[in-house]
Design a protein around this motif. Structure first.
Motif, short mmCIF file in Angstrom:
data_model
loop_
_atom_site.label_atom_id
_atom_site.label_comp_id
_atom_site.label_asym_id
_atom_site.label_seq_id
_atom_site.Cartn_x
_atom_site.Cartn_y
_atom_site.Cartn_z
N THR A 43 0.85 -1.22 0.02
CA THR A 43 0.07 -0.20 -0.13
C THR A 43 0.95 1.27 -0.05
O THR A 43 0.56 2.17 -0.86
CB THR A 43 -0.97 -0.14 1.11
OG1 THR A 43 -1.88 -1.39 1.18
CG2 THR A 43 -1.77 1.30 1.33
N LEU A 44 1.69 1.24 0.83
CA LEU A 44 2.69 2.40 0.99
C LEU A 44 3.52 2.70 -0.44
O LEU A 44 3.81 3.80 -0.83
CB LEU A 44 3.52 2.56 2.21
CG LEU A 44 2.80 2.64 3.64
CD1 LEU A 44 3.83 2.32 4.88
CD2 LEU A 44 2.00 3.91 3.60
N ALA B 90 1.44 3.86 -3.00
CA ALA B 90 1.19 5.39 -2.78
C ALA B 90 2.46 6.20 -3.29
O ALA B 90 2.15 7.32 -3.67
CB ALA B 90 0.78 5.57 -1.34
N MET C 52 8.55 7.01 1.25
CA MET C 52 7.70 6.00 1.88
C MET C 52 8.62 4.77 2.36
O MET C 52 8.20 4.03 3.23
CB MET C 52 6.67 5.40 0.64
CG MET C 52 5.61 6.40 0.46
SD MET C 52 4.53 6.67 1.60
CE MET C 52 3.22 7.76 0.99
N LEU D 152 0.05 9.20 4.59
CA LEU D 152 -0.62 8.65 3.33
C LEU D 152 -1.45 9.87 2.96
O LEU D 152 -1.68 10.31 1.62
CB LEU D 152 -1.78 7.70 3.73
CG LEU D 152 -1.17 6.14 4.02
CD1 LEU D 152 -1.96 5.26 4.50
CD2 LEU D 152 -0.53 5.78 2.53
N SER E 242 0.58 12.37 1.20
CA SER E 242 0.90 11.83 -0.27
C SER E 242 -0.14 11.88 -1.23
O SER E 242 -0.03 11.45 -2.46
CB SER E 242 1.37 10.46 -0.12
OG SER E 242 2.34 10.38 0.60
N VAL F 125 -3.39 10.69 -0.96
CA VAL F 125 -4.34 9.39 -0.67
C VAL F 125 -5.33 10.04 0.05
O VAL F 125 -5.51 10.80 1.01
CB VAL F 125 -3.66 8.36 -0.03
CG1 VAL F 125 -4.69 7.28 0.18
CG2 VAL F 125 -2.43 7.90 -0.63
N SER G 57 -9.22 5.73 1.66
CA SER G 57 -7.92 4.61 1.66
C SER G 57 -6.91 4.79 2.50
O SER G 57 -6.62 3.70 3.03
CB SER G 57 -7.61 5.08 0.07
OG SER G 57 -8.52 4.79 -1.08
N ALA G 58 -6.74 6.29 2.95
CA ALA G 58 -5.50 6.19 4.02
C ALA G 58 -5.97 5.64 5.29
O ALA G 58 -5.18 4.93 5.93
CB ALA G 58 -5.62 7.89 4.17
N SER H 13 -5.71 1.76 4.91
CA SER H 13 -4.30 1.19 4.94
C SER H 13 -3.71 1.35 6.33
O SER H 13 -2.91 0.76 6.67
CB SER H 13 -3.33 2.23 3.77
OG SER H 13 -4.14 1.90 2.54
#
Length: 349
Positions: free
Chosen positions: A110-111, A114, A124, A250, A253, A255, A259-260, A263
């Motif tokens: 995930t990271l 992203a 990340m 996140l 970034s 996101v 979603s953040a 995750s």
């Protein structure tokens, strides 16, 4: 050695002929399965630190992975080599990582995804390295606390058996010579000594089985340890801090909040807390305001973090206020860790 994926026989046949000459046999497989390995969080820490340094140095990812593959760790060579093969086949970094689920967790994917999207992949990777490093240090911290009491316990057991097989028989002989009655705890200990002497092989087998079960289920043992009252609260603080840091990362970034949340919730291993975070995400998806949800659900976060998130949600400055909350929580966590270090060893002893 490596893996190259093809959808049909023809391109695979041409590839093998072009690079290796004669083709003796060609078989179709459903999916490549990497060798099953047990990796440690310490290995993940080193990998992401090195990957971040490579990405920041301007070296291409393929060249950087070739450099990493020169290490002596055979497990890491397997990871880096297969990751390099995936990238050479045209896959993105997170797609190549997805082919190695034993090493790269869902949080890693995930990271990294992203980071590729936002152009902040080195950042990340450093965050992942810090996450796994903190996890290792937290485990090492409690391992060191437990080491001294366990060592004293082992010495105590050895002294007990020394007494049981060296001192106690002499005491029993003295009582027998005086024709004194033997009962109570002395009689029980003499009975235990005779039983072990007669069935020593059974006793050794039980000890070996106990040691094996402890080693086999050591994760369950430590999981139960983290459920102790004060330890459970401290572990919850650590998980909340990890969650907040990943959520801020996140959101910074680019996101989206849903979603953040999904995750960042991956770092929360406690069942009830994870379900609460999923309910928060569902409520946000329905259009509810985060501040209203947090005011209604008081136990979702600690009071300080909850208050900062409510204010940040209403003012549109969630990430900045969360960063302030993280700084304060880190100071509180360090104080609690010092208390644990001071009081827990004598209590266990």
């Amino acid at each position: 050695m490596g893996v190259v994926d093809f959808e049909d026989y023809t391109p695979a046949l041409e590839y093998v002929r072009r690079n290796y000459g004669m083709v003796l046999r060609l078989e179709k497989v459903n999916k490549y399965q990497p060798h099953s390995q047990n990796y440690t969080d310490r290995q993940r820490t080193y990998f992401f630190k090195q990957l971040a340094s490579i990405l920041q140095s301007g070296v291409t990812i393929s060249e950087g992975l070739n450099i990493l593959s020169t290490g002596k760790d055979t497990k890491m060579f397997h990871v880096v080599k297969n990751l390099s093969v995936g990238i050479d086949n045209g896959l993105s970094i997170h797609e190549s990582m997805a082919r190695l689920p034993n090493f790269f967790t869902e949080l890693c994917l995930t990271l990294v995804r992203a980071g590729e999207t936002s152009g902040e992949l080195p950042k990340m990777c450093l965050e992942l390295a810090e996450y796994f490093d903190r996890k290792v240090k937290f485990q090492d911290y409690f391992s060191k606390i437990l080491a001294y009491p366990l060592m004293v316990l082992a010495v105590g057991v050895c002294v007990f058996f020394l007494f049981l097989f060296v001192v106690l028989p002499n005491v029993g002989s003295m009582y027998a010579s005086l024709r004194a009655p033997i009962g109570g705890s002395l009689g029980a200990l003499l009975g235990l000594q005779q039983f072990i002497s007669r069935w020593w092989y059974l006793f050794v087998a039980v000890l070996l089985l106990t040691g094996y079960l402890f080693y086999r289920y050591r994760r369950l043992f430590f999981a139960r340890f983290f459920q102790l009252p004060y330890i459970r609260d401290l572990h919850g603080e650590v998980l909340e801090l990890r969650f907040c840091k990943l959520l801020v990362l996140l959101l910074d970034s680019g996101v989206d909040i849903l979603s953040a949340l999904n995750s960042a919730a991956l770092v929360v291993t406690q069942g009830p807390k994870y379900l609460q975070l999923q309910e928060l995400k569902i409520s946000l998806a329905k259009g509810e305001d985060m501040a209203d949800i947090l005011e209604r659900e008081e136990g979702m976060f600690s009071p300080m973090v909850r208050g900062f998130m409510i204010v940040g949600s209403r003012t549109g400055n969630l990430t900045a206020l969360l960063q302030d909350a993280i700084r304060i929580r880190e100071e509180e966590l360090n104080e609690h860790m010092e208390k644990i270090k001071e009081y827990l060893p004598p209590v266990l002893l």
